[in-house]
Scaffold this active site. Structure first.
Site, PDB file in Angstrom:
ATOM      1  N   ASP A  29      21.300  -0.933  35.387  1.00  0.00           N
ATOM      2  CA  ASP A  29      20.553  -1.989  36.071  1.00  0.00           C
ATOM      3  C   ASP A  29      21.185  -3.350  35.768  1.00  0.00           C
ATOM      4  O   ASP A  29      21.556  -3.646  34.637  1.00  0.00           O
ATOM      5  CB  ASP A  29      19.096  -1.974  35.617  1.00  0.00           C
ATOM      6  CG  ASP A  29      18.180  -2.715  36.569  1.00  0.00           C
ATOM      7  OD1 ASP A  29      17.369  -2.074  37.251  1.00  0.00           O
ATOM      8  OD2 ASP A  29      18.293  -3.967  36.643  1.00  0.00           O
ATOM      9  N   ASN A  83       8.964   3.261  40.853  1.00  0.00           N
ATOM     10  CA  ASN A  83       8.069   2.324  41.501  1.00  0.00           C
ATOM     11  C   ASN A  83       8.018   2.638  42.996  1.00  0.00           C
ATOM     12  O   ASN A  83       9.033   3.010  43.589  1.00  0.00           O
ATOM     13  CB  ASN A  83       8.549   0.890  41.280  1.00  0.00           C
ATOM     14  CG  ASN A  83       8.528   0.499  39.811  1.00  0.00           C
ATOM     15  OD1 ASN A  83       7.629   0.918  39.074  1.00  0.00           O
ATOM     16  ND2 ASN A  83       9.516  -0.264  39.373  1.00  0.00           N
ATOM     17  N   GLY A  89       5.295  -2.101  42.755  1.00  0.00           N
ATOM     18  CA  GLY A  89       6.296  -3.068  42.296  1.00  0.00           C
ATOM     19  C   GLY A  89       7.712  -2.731  42.698  1.00  0.00           C
ATOM     20  O   GLY A  89       8.671  -3.172  42.063  1.00  0.00           O
ATOM     21  N   GLN A  90       7.866  -1.972  43.794  1.00  0.00           N
ATOM     22  CA  GLN A  90       9.216  -1.626  44.257  1.00  0.00           C
ATOM     23  C   GLN A  90       9.846  -2.824  44.953  1.00  0.00           C
ATOM     24  O   GLN A  90       9.235  -3.409  45.855  1.00  0.00           O
ATOM     25  CB  GLN A  90       9.144  -0.432  45.219  1.00  0.00           C
ATOM     26  CG  GLN A  90      10.511   0.062  45.659  1.00  0.00           C
ATOM     27  CD  GLN A  90      10.426   1.326  46.520  1.00  0.00           C
ATOM     28  OE1 GLN A  90       9.331   1.772  46.887  1.00  0.00           O
ATOM     29  NE2 GLN A  90      11.565   1.891  46.848  1.00  0.00           N
ATOM     30  N   HIS A  96      14.681   5.221  43.655  1.00  0.00           N
ATOM     31  CA  HIS A  96      15.423   5.200  42.391  1.00  0.00           C
ATOM     32  C   HIS A  96      14.505   5.537  41.234  1.00  0.00           C
ATOM     33  O   HIS A  96      13.338   5.154  41.227  1.00  0.00           O
ATOM     34  CB  HIS A  96      16.101   3.845  42.159  1.00  0.00           C
ATOM     35  CG  HIS A  96      15.203   2.659  42.346  1.00  0.00           C
ATOM     36  ND1 HIS A  96      14.863   2.175  43.582  1.00  0.00           N
ATOM     37  CD2 HIS A  96      14.566   1.870  41.453  1.00  0.00           C
ATOM     38  CE1 HIS A  96      14.065   1.132  43.452  1.00  0.00           C
ATOM     39  NE2 HIS A  96      13.849   0.929  42.157  1.00  0.00           N
ATOM     40  N   HIS A  98      14.076   4.741  37.355  1.00  0.00           N
ATOM     41  CA  HIS A  98      14.502   3.916  36.223  1.00  0.00           C
ATOM     42  C   HIS A  98      14.454   4.761  34.951  1.00  0.00           C
ATOM     43  O   HIS A  98      13.494   5.496  34.729  1.00  0.00           O
ATOM     44  CB  HIS A  98      13.519   2.761  35.984  1.00  0.00           C
ATOM     45  CG  HIS A  98      13.448   1.712  37.028  1.00  0.00           C
ATOM     46  ND1 HIS A  98      14.089   0.496  36.904  1.00  0.00           N
ATOM     47  CD2 HIS A  98      12.785   1.657  38.206  1.00  0.00           C
ATOM     48  CE1 HIS A  98      13.807  -0.267  37.960  1.00  0.00           C
ATOM     49  NE2 HIS A  98      13.008   0.417  38.764  1.00  0.00           N
TER      50      HIS A  98
END
Ligand code: 5GP
Ligand code: ZN
Length: 110
Positions: A29, A83, A89-90, A96, A98
């Site tokens: 990230d 998310n 909260g995307q 994806h 995390h």
């Protein structure tokens, strides 16, 4: 397509890659929230978990787990997060997972 993760897959913008195969890509990230923070994504553009089938979700999570182990998370663990849309909260509309590790993380989220 105007998708930042599709551009990373295509090599149009840089990404620090951790793993790649025909179907999946993992990369660190750009704004890490923990000492270890990487993302595992399908190469196919799938917007959210809601459009993903069970086979793909299994592969994503299995790869996230395998890579977390390879990054040293076996003893202390890690957090695996997906998310989804606004309330989740995307911010990037390409599915994806995390993986965050290397420090204790709080729960519940804010
Ligand atoms: P979300 O909020 O959608 O669950 O997570 C998107 C993640 O993608 C964020 O943690 C953000 O830092 C990361 N991100 C956004 N743009 C880029 C980029 O261009 N490169 C990398 N490596 N990560 C990105
Ligand atoms: Zn995409």
């Amino acid at each position: 397509m105007d998708c930042i993760f599709c551009k990373i897959i295509a090599g149009e913008i840089p990404g620090k890659k951790l793993y790649e195969d025909d179907e999946l890509l993992a990369f660190y990230d750009v704004h890490p929230q923990a000492p270890l923070h990487f993302l595992v994504i399908p190469k196919k553009h799938i917007p959210t978990i809601l459009e993903a089938d069970a086979v793909l979700l299994g592969k994503l999570l299995a790869k996230a787990k395998e890579l977390a182990l390879g990054e040293g998370c076996e003893e202390k663990g890690a957090r695996f997060v997906i998310n989804c849309k606004e309330d989740g909260g995307q911010t990037v509309d390409h599915l994806h997972v995390h993986v965050l590790g290397g420090r204790p993380l709080l729960w519940p989220p804010g």
